[in-house]
Design an enzyme around this catalytic site. Structure first.
Site, PDB file in Angstrom:
ATOM      1  CG  ASP A 275      -2.217   0.798   0.887  1.00 47.00           C
ATOM      2  OD1 ASP A 275      -3.264   0.171   0.622  1.00 47.00           O
ATOM      3  OD2 ASP A 275      -2.148   2.061   0.860  1.00 47.00           O
TER       4      ASP A 275
ATOM      5  CD  GLU B  49     -13.349 -10.352  -4.554  1.00 47.94           C
ATOM      6  OE1 GLU B  49     -12.324 -10.959  -4.880  1.00 47.94           O
ATOM      7  OE2 GLU B  49     -14.357 -10.946  -4.119  1.00 47.94           O
ATOM      8  CG  PHE B  50     -18.189 -11.078  -8.068  1.00 51.50           C
ATOM      9  CD1 PHE B  50     -18.928 -10.250  -8.906  1.00 51.50           C
ATOM     10  CD2 PHE B  50     -17.245 -11.913  -8.637  1.00 51.50           C
ATOM     11  CE1 PHE B  50     -18.743 -10.276 -10.282  1.00 51.50           C
ATOM     12  CE2 PHE B  50     -17.044 -11.940 -10.013  1.00 51.50           C
ATOM     13  CZ  PHE B  50     -17.793 -11.123 -10.833  1.00 51.50           C
TER      14      PHE B  50
ATOM     15  CG  LEU C 172     -36.461  -9.190  -4.025  1.00 53.02           C
ATOM     16  CD1 LEU C 172     -37.484 -10.282  -4.338  1.00 53.02           C
ATOM     17  CD2 LEU C 172     -36.665  -8.007  -4.973  1.00 53.02           C
TER      18      LEU C 172
ATOM     19  CB  ALA D  35     -38.654  -2.077   0.949  1.00 51.72           C
TER      20      ALA D  35
ATOM     21  N   GLY E 180     -26.357   2.462  -0.929  1.00 55.90           N
ATOM     22  CA  GLY E 180     -25.232   3.399  -1.001  1.00 55.90           C
ATOM     23  C   GLY E 180     -23.956   2.595  -1.001  1.00 55.90           C
TER      24      GLY E 180
ATOM     25  CB  CYS F 121     -19.543  -1.224  -4.758  1.00 55.56           C
ATOM     26  SG  CYS F 121     -17.904  -1.731  -4.212  1.00 55.56           S
TER      27      CYS F 121
ATOM     28  NE  ARG G 187     -14.950   3.205   0.915  1.00 61.44           N
ATOM     29  CZ  ARG G 187     -14.142   2.337   0.296  1.00 61.44           C
ATOM     30  NH1 ARG G 187     -13.253   2.763  -0.569  1.00 61.44           N
ATOM     31  NH2 ARG G 187     -14.229   1.044   0.541  1.00 61.44           N
TER      32      ARG G 187
HETATM   33  N1  NAD Z   1     -15.161  -2.543  -1.172  1.00 64.42           N
HETATM   34  C1  NAD Z   1     -15.864  -3.467  -1.797  1.00 64.42           C
HETATM   35  O1  NAD Z   1     -16.828  -4.024  -1.266  1.00 64.42           O
HETATM   36  C2  NAD Z   1     -15.496  -3.890  -3.197  1.00 64.42           C
HETATM   37  C3  NAD Z   1     -16.023  -5.070  -3.726  1.00 64.42           C
HETATM   38  C4  NAD Z   1     -15.659  -5.456  -5.011  1.00 64.42           C
HETATM   39  C5  NAD Z   1     -14.815  -4.652  -5.761  1.00 64.42           C
HETATM   40  N2  NAD Z   1     -14.334  -3.480  -5.231  1.00 64.42           N
HETATM   41  C6  NAD Z   1     -13.412  -2.691  -6.051  1.00 64.42           C
HETATM   42  O2  NAD Z   1     -12.076  -2.920  -5.586  1.00 64.42           O
HETATM   43  C7  NAD Z   1     -11.283  -1.738  -5.723  1.00 64.42           C
HETATM   44  C8  NAD Z   1     -10.706  -1.363  -4.370  1.00 64.42           C
HETATM   45  O3  NAD Z   1     -11.779  -1.070  -3.481  1.00 64.42           O
HETATM   46  P1  NAD Z   1     -11.567  -0.971  -1.906  1.00 64.42           P
HETATM   47  O4  NAD Z   1     -12.912  -0.783  -1.317  1.00 64.42           O
HETATM   48  O5  NAD Z   1     -10.724  -2.099  -1.457  1.00 64.42           O
HETATM   49  O6  NAD Z   1     -10.731   0.393  -1.809  1.00 64.42           O
HETATM   50  P2  NAD Z   1      -9.953   0.970  -0.549  1.00 64.42           P
HETATM   51  O7  NAD Z   1      -9.953   2.437  -0.716  1.00 64.42           O
HETATM   52  O8  NAD Z   1     -10.459   0.351   0.705  1.00 64.42           O
HETATM   53  O9  NAD Z   1      -8.455   0.413  -0.746  1.00 64.42           O
HETATM   54  C9  NAD Z   1      -7.614   0.803  -1.779  1.00 64.42           C
HETATM   55  C10 NAD Z   1      -6.183   0.900  -1.256  1.00 64.42           C
HETATM   56  O10 NAD Z   1      -5.310   1.169  -2.347  1.00 64.42           O
HETATM   57  C11 NAD Z   1      -4.265   1.988  -1.880  1.00 64.42           C
HETATM   58  N3  NAD Z   1      -3.576   2.595  -3.000  1.00 64.42           N
HETATM   59  C12 NAD Z   1      -3.951   3.625  -3.793  1.00 64.42           C
HETATM   60  N4  NAD Z   1      -3.005   3.876  -4.729  1.00 64.42           N
HETATM   61  C13 NAD Z   1      -2.017   2.969  -4.533  1.00 64.42           C
HETATM   62  C14 NAD Z   1      -0.776   2.721  -5.163  1.00 64.42           C
HETATM   63  N5  NAD Z   1      -0.362   3.449  -6.225  1.00 64.42           N
HETATM   64  N6  NAD Z   1      -0.002   1.747  -4.683  1.00 64.42           N
HETATM   65  C15 NAD Z   1      -0.376   1.005  -3.634  1.00 64.42           C
HETATM   66  N7  NAD Z   1      -1.541   1.197  -2.996  1.00 64.42           N
HETATM   67  C16 NAD Z   1      -2.357   2.168  -3.445  1.00 64.42           C
HETATM   68  C17 NAD Z   1      -4.969   2.950  -0.943  1.00 64.42           C
HETATM   69  O11 NAD Z   1      -4.059   3.558  -0.041  1.00 64.42           O
HETATM   70  C18 NAD Z   1      -5.968   2.029  -0.255  1.00 64.42           C
HETATM   71  O12 NAD Z   1      -5.447   1.490   0.948  1.00 64.42           O
HETATM   72  C19 NAD Z   1     -12.215  -0.688  -6.331  1.00 64.42           C
HETATM   73  O13 NAD Z   1     -12.075  -0.719  -7.716  1.00 64.42           O
HETATM   74  C20 NAD Z   1     -13.595  -1.185  -5.938  1.00 64.42           C
HETATM   75  O14 NAD Z   1     -14.594  -0.732  -6.816  1.00 64.42           O
HETATM   76  C21 NAD Z   1     -14.638  -3.100  -3.965  1.00 64.42           C
END
Ligand code: NAD
Length: 429
Positions: free
Chosen positions: A30, A151-152, A250, A252, A257, A260, A327
């Site tokens: 990270d 990822e799901f 389903l 209500a 929010g 995602c 978020r």
């Molecule tokens: N949160 C969910 O439930 C979920 C589910 C499926 C898919 N996603 C997708 O997964 C992706 C990540 O989501 P998230 O919720 O884990 O985000 P997040 O913000 O919790 O985590 C992302 C991390 O990436 C780090 N980061 C940013 N730039 C970086 C770099 N250049 N090098 C190294 N680290 C870096 C940030 O510091 C942060 O810790 C998004 O595209 C999201 O849409 C999220």
């Protein structure tokens, strides 16, 4: 296998921990050095059930480690997963600058064949751009493959979802990375589907948009129920028994929010527009979702009349149960709308209060859920935490100036609440 996960957030950290749990050697990267330090010191930056034990166990077994150096991690890994943010831009499209930056960083560090896997949610055709970028910035000119592996996971159930996924989607441009990808996922005992990259990318946006559509559909039905005296839960139960429909998604509520659904919907609408298709159906999903919040705020105002200087208790700040993620949380939006009307808020969330503080100021944060209602003119349920079902309702009724409960998540039984002496208003019932 030797794996790197770049981006140690909700997706990256849980993915890294689960890969380590099944025996892979995992380095989580990270760019947030404070986060890396916290993890190296044994802390966990997010709340996710079961995650702390999993991380501790695999760190102790030397299968999981943390660094802020992409170069170091890439050098020590065969497969590199990207899990960085893909936030929305003001026009609804996706900010791909994090992905592009990571692609360049990986390219600069590569000295031998690597498989670069995109796990972040990205617009269709991003994989091709990542491949072009790596080719352009890789000085060593080594072979590589780009793979899409959406990822799901559901926040709040992420460990469970990653350990027992419904399916694994692997999008590829050639067959070369397929055996390695299958080997990584073999311990998870889930069906694997191998597609082209664009299809894999589309599977993610199409799935999330469909789930959001299902929520908006039942929310629209809830409006009809309110107008006709029907009960949306009975309707959902009856619909859900049809296997073609299914009961999940389903429920209500005051609307969806989170980090995602809203962004993936607007991204998908935008991408569709760019390829020449007006996805009006999904615009309607957004409209219904916004309307649902408006209808709930209206219900509160109609019940309390003037909100200025009224004391309102709000239970729930996270965008859904079992997470500390705020978020795009409807609960936070609701609080802000009530504040705008002049209400004074007492709020509580089992896990999300720390993360809510920067977004929601001028409210009283209350540590005990049973104390939130003290001196309040109304109590509002904004997040569907199981714990709220165990609220001490007798006590709540006694400490309120007036026993009004507005339930945006349908947690309680209507007849029972009336029996307990509450003026109880929920969604679609
Ligand atoms: N949160 C969910 O439930 C979920 C589910 C499926 C898919 N996603 C997708 O997964 C992706 C990540 O989501 P998230 O919720 O884990 O985000 P997040 O913000 O919790 O985590 C992302 C991390 O990436 C780090 N980061 C940013 N730039 C970086 C770099 N250049 N090098 C190294 N680290 C870096 C940030 O510091 C942060 O810790 C998004 O595209 C999201 O849409 C999220």
């Amino acid at each position: 296998m030797k794996l790197t996960i770049i981006g140690t957030g909700y997706v990256g950290l849980v993915t890294g921990a689960c890969f380590a749990e099944v025996g892979h050697q995992v380095i989580c990267v990270d760019s947030d050095t404070a986060k890396v330090k916290l993890l190296q010191d044994g802390g966990i930056p997010i709340y996710e059930p079961g995650l702390d034990e999993l991380v501790a166990k695999n760190v102790a077994a030397s299968r999981l480690s943390f660094t802020s150096s992409t170069a170091e991690a890439v050098a020590r890994s065969d497969v590199i997963f990207i899990g960085v943010p893909t936030p929305p831009l003001p026009d609804g499209s996706v900010d791909l600058s994090f992905i592009e930056k990571v692609a360049r960083e990986i390219a600069a560090a590569m000295t031998s064949y690597k498989i670069v896997v995109d796990k972040s949610t990205v617009p269709v055709r991003t994989g091709n751009k990542v491949a072009e970028t790596i080719k352009r910035y890789c000085k060593a000119q080594v072979d590589f493959d780009v793979v899409s592996n959406p990822e799901f996971l559901r926040e709040g159930f992420a460990v469970e979802d990653l350990m027992k996924p419904d399916r694994i989607v692997i999008g590829v441009r050639s067959q070369r990375p397929v055996p390695a990808m299958k080997e990584i996922f073999a311990p998870f005992d889930a069906p694997v589907i191998v597609t082209d990259i664009s299809s894999a990318e589309l599977i993610k946006h199409a799935s999330n948009s469909f789930l959001a559509l299902k929520i908006s559909y039942i929310n629209a039905i809830s409006a009809i129920c309110e107008a006709t005296g029907a009960n949306v839960q009975e309707v959902a139960n009856g619909m859900g028994m049809d296997k073609r429909i299914g009961r999940r998604f389903l429920d209500a509520s005051l609307g969806f929010g989170g980090s995602c659904f809203p962004k993936d919907l607007s991204a998908f609408i935008k991408i569709s527009e760019q390829v020449g298709y007006d996805f009006g159906l999904l615009k309607e999903v957004q409209r219904i979702n916004a309307q649902q919040m408006d209808r709930f705020v209206k219900k509160i105002i109609e019940t309390l009349w003037v909100l200025k200087d009224k004391k309102i208790g709000v239970l729930g700040l996270a965008f859904k149960q079992n997470t500390d993620d705020v978020r795009m949380s409807p609960a936070i939006e609701l609080c802000q709308r009530l504040q705008k009307e002049g209400a004074l808020l007492r709020v509580h969330d089992p896990q999300a209060m720390e993360k809510a503080r920067p977004l929601l100021q001028g409210v009283t944060y209350v540590a005990d859920m049973n104390e939130v209602a003290e001196g309040c003119d109304a109590l509002v349920i904004a997040t569907e935490w199981e714990a709220f079902k165990k609220l001490d309702l007798e006590r709540v009724r006694k400490v309120m100036t007036h026993p009004i409960l507005l339930d945006g998540r349908n947690l309680f039984d209507v007849a029972e609440m009336e029996r307990l002496g509450f003026i109880y208003k929920s969604i679609g019932r």
